[in-house]
Design a protein around this motif. Sequence first.
Motif, short mmCIF file in Angstrom:
data_model
loop_
_atom_site.label_atom_id
_atom_site.label_comp_id
_atom_site.label_asym_id
_atom_site.label_seq_id
_atom_site.Cartn_x
_atom_site.Cartn_y
_atom_site.Cartn_z
N SER A 54 -17.00 -14.33 7.01
CA SER A 54 -15.96 -14.85 6.10
C SER A 54 -15.01 -15.84 6.76
N GLY A 55 -15.49 -16.55 7.76
CA GLY A 55 -14.70 -17.59 8.40
C GLY A 55 -13.60 -17.11 9.33
N HIS A 56 -13.53 -15.77 9.61
CA HIS A 56 -12.40 -15.31 10.41
C HIS A 56 -12.73 -14.35 11.55
N THR A 57 -13.95 -13.82 11.64
CA THR A 57 -14.25 -12.86 12.70
C THR A 57 -15.69 -13.03 13.16
N ALA A 58 -15.90 -13.07 14.48
CA ALA A 58 -17.25 -13.10 15.05
C ALA A 58 -17.74 -11.66 15.12
N VAL A 59 -18.88 -11.38 14.46
CA VAL A 59 -19.39 -10.01 14.36
C VAL A 59 -20.87 -9.95 14.69
N ILE A 60 -21.34 -8.70 14.85
CA ILE A 60 -22.76 -8.45 15.04
C ILE A 60 -23.07 -7.07 14.49
N TRP A 61 -24.29 -6.90 13.98
CA TRP A 61 -24.74 -5.61 13.47
C TRP A 61 -25.54 -4.92 14.56
N LEU A 62 -25.37 -3.58 14.63
CA LEU A 62 -25.94 -2.80 15.73
C LEU A 62 -26.76 -1.63 15.19
N ASP A 63 -27.80 -1.25 15.93
CA ASP A 63 -28.69 -0.16 15.52
C ASP A 63 -27.94 1.17 15.51
N GLY A 64 -28.08 1.89 14.40
CA GLY A 64 -27.50 3.23 14.30
C GLY A 64 -26.01 3.26 14.05
N ILE A 65 -25.41 2.12 13.78
CA ILE A 65 -23.97 2.05 13.55
C ILE A 65 -23.74 1.37 12.20
N SER A 66 -23.01 2.06 11.35
CA SER A 66 -22.74 1.55 10.01
C SER A 66 -21.80 0.35 10.07
N GLY A 67 -22.13 -0.68 9.33
CA GLY A 67 -21.30 -1.88 9.30
C GLY A 67 -21.49 -2.73 10.54
N CYS A 68 -20.65 -3.73 10.66
CA CYS A 68 -20.73 -4.62 11.82
C CYS A 68 -19.51 -4.41 12.69
N TYR A 69 -19.62 -4.90 13.92
CA TYR A 69 -18.50 -4.80 14.86
C TYR A 69 -18.15 -6.18 15.38
N THR A 70 -16.86 -6.37 15.64
CA THR A 70 -16.41 -7.64 16.21
C THR A 70 -17.07 -7.84 17.57
N LEU A 71 -17.46 -9.05 17.82
CA LEU A 71 -18.15 -9.40 19.06
C LEU A 71 -17.28 -9.08 20.28
N GLU A 72 -15.97 -9.09 20.11
CA GLU A 72 -15.07 -8.77 21.22
C GLU A 72 -15.25 -7.34 21.73
N ARG A 73 -15.78 -6.45 20.92
CA ARG A 73 -15.98 -5.06 21.32
C ARG A 73 -17.38 -4.79 21.87
N VAL A 74 -18.21 -5.82 21.92
CA VAL A 74 -19.61 -5.66 22.33
C VAL A 74 -19.81 -6.28 23.71
N THR A 75 -20.48 -5.52 24.59
CA THR A 75 -20.80 -6.01 25.93
C THR A 75 -22.30 -5.90 26.14
N ALA A 76 -22.92 -7.00 26.50
CA ALA A 76 -24.36 -6.98 26.78
C ALA A 76 -24.62 -6.17 28.04
N LEU A 77 -25.69 -5.40 28.01
CA LEU A 77 -26.11 -4.61 29.17
C LEU A 77 -27.25 -5.33 29.87
N PRO A 78 -27.39 -5.13 31.17
CA PRO A 78 -28.51 -5.77 31.87
C PRO A 78 -29.83 -5.18 31.39
N PRO A 79 -30.89 -5.98 31.39
CA PRO A 79 -32.21 -5.46 31.01
C PRO A 79 -32.58 -4.26 31.89
N ALA A 80 -33.30 -3.32 31.33
CA ALA A 80 -33.67 -2.08 32.05
C ALA A 80 -34.45 -2.36 33.32
N ASN A 81 -35.26 -3.41 33.32
CA ASN A 81 -36.11 -3.68 34.48
C ASN A 81 -35.37 -4.37 35.63
#
Length: 88
Positions: A54-81
């Motif tokens: 809606s022009g005001h928040t950067a978001v992403i949808w995540l597996d097993g979590i209802s709704g979307c979350y602001t990108l500011e709360r998301v941290t990428a994890l290193p690949p398992a390998n």
Amino acid sequence: MSSRAERQAKATAQLQAACDKFNAAHQIGAAVSVKLDSGEVRETITVSEAQVLSGHTAVIWLDGISGCYTLERVTALPPANTAAGSPP
């Protein structure tokens, strides 16, 4: 002096740039951690690209979590390998 519309357009462009940067570095299915509203940090994977909502928040949808979350709360994890202590 800039108008409100110009300030909003600039803010939206900055949010889109943050989404573009995240999407360039991480594909759908990337492992991430997210800080939930309760304060709990949960590991999951992305199920969408990051996008401006809606022009005001950067978001992403995540597996097993209802709704979307602001990108500011998301941290990428290193690949398992590439976990620490793995042989090169």
